[in-house]
Design an enzyme around this catalytic site. Structure first.
Site, mmCIF file in Angstrom:
data_model
loop_
_atom_site.group_PDB
_atom_site.id
_atom_site.type_symbol
_atom_site.label_atom_id
_atom_site.label_comp_id
_atom_site.label_asym_id
_atom_site.label_seq_id
_atom_site.Cartn_x
_atom_site.Cartn_y
_atom_site.Cartn_z
ATOM 1 N N LEU A 72 0.824 -1.197 0.000
ATOM 2 C CA LEU A 72 0.000 0.000 0.000
ATOM 3 C C LEU A 72 0.861 1.251 0.000
ATOM 4 O O LEU A 72 0.560 2.230 -0.689
ATOM 5 C CB LEU A 72 -0.932 -0.016 1.215
ATOM 6 C CG LEU A 72 -1.926 1.129 1.312
ATOM 7 C CD1 LEU A 72 -2.822 1.200 0.084
ATOM 8 C CD2 LEU A 72 -2.781 0.961 2.566
ATOM 9 N N VAL A 75 2.137 1.948 -3.508
ATOM 10 C CA VAL A 75 1.081 2.541 -4.325
ATOM 11 C C VAL A 75 0.906 4.016 -3.956
ATOM 12 O O VAL A 75 0.781 4.874 -4.830
ATOM 13 C CB VAL A 75 -0.246 1.767 -4.169
ATOM 14 C CG1 VAL A 75 -1.394 2.488 -4.855
ATOM 15 C CG2 VAL A 75 -0.101 0.345 -4.703
ATOM 16 N N HIS A 76 0.948 4.294 -2.679
ATOM 17 C CA HIS A 76 0.823 5.671 -2.196
ATOM 18 C C HIS A 76 1.982 6.524 -2.732
ATOM 19 O O HIS A 76 1.782 7.661 -3.176
ATOM 20 C CB HIS A 76 0.809 5.666 -0.664
ATOM 21 C CG HIS A 76 0.568 6.992 -0.042
ATOM 22 N ND1 HIS A 76 -0.575 7.729 -0.243
ATOM 23 C CD2 HIS A 76 1.346 7.727 0.802
ATOM 24 C CE1 HIS A 76 -0.500 8.854 0.442
ATOM 25 N NE2 HIS A 76 0.651 8.881 1.084
ATOM 26 N N GLY A 77 3.174 5.978 -2.707
ATOM 27 C CA GLY A 77 4.342 6.688 -3.221
ATOM 28 C C GLY A 77 4.221 6.982 -4.707
ATOM 29 O O GLY A 77 4.527 8.084 -5.166
ATOM 30 N N HIS A 80 1.756 9.803 -5.240
ATOM 31 C CA HIS A 80 2.361 11.111 -4.960
ATOM 32 C C HIS A 80 3.249 11.548 -6.127
ATOM 33 O O HIS A 80 3.220 12.724 -6.530
ATOM 34 C CB HIS A 80 3.198 11.073 -3.679
ATOM 35 C CG HIS A 80 2.408 11.374 -2.452
ATOM 36 N ND1 HIS A 80 2.197 12.657 -2.013
ATOM 37 C CD2 HIS A 80 1.771 10.558 -1.581
ATOM 38 C CE1 HIS A 80 1.465 12.621 -0.913
ATOM 39 N NE2 HIS A 80 1.195 11.353 -0.632
#
Length: 103
Positions: A72, A75-77, A80
């Site tokens: 997760l 994916v968040h990185g 961004h």
């Protein structure tokens, strides 16, 4: 790559890039186009840094040096990074328009 490394290598420089891009628009609105260009250069440098780390991570997975599991935080990185790239592209256009309108 550990979750902490993802945060440090992707999310932090992407956030720096996005913030600098937004600040460049604010500078351009004040007709400080020199500062706006400096901030866009700062944004570009931060994106290059994040993109290099992203490429390193992809190479490590392709070479079998790292697990290819998607976390997760990864994916968040990526989210961004892509948002920062889009923000920089739009900021560059807005700064250019403001510069044209000021002439």
């Amino acid at each position: 790559m550990t979750d902490e490394e993802v945060v440090m290598n992707l999310i932090v420089p992407a956030g720096t890039a996005k913030s600098a891009a937004i600040e460049s628009i604010a500078a351009a609105r004040k007709h400080d186009f020199e500062r706006a260009e400096q901030l866009l250069a700062k944004a570009d440098a931060a994106i290059v840094d994040a993109h290099e780390h992203q490429s390193e991570s992809i190479r490590a997975v392709l070479n079998g040096e790292e697990d290819s599991g998607v976390s997760l935080i990864m994916v968040h990185g990526q989210d961004h990074l892509m948002n920062a790239i889009t923000t920089i592209d739009l900021a560059r256009q807005i700064v250019g328009l403001l510069h044209e309108l000021s002439e």
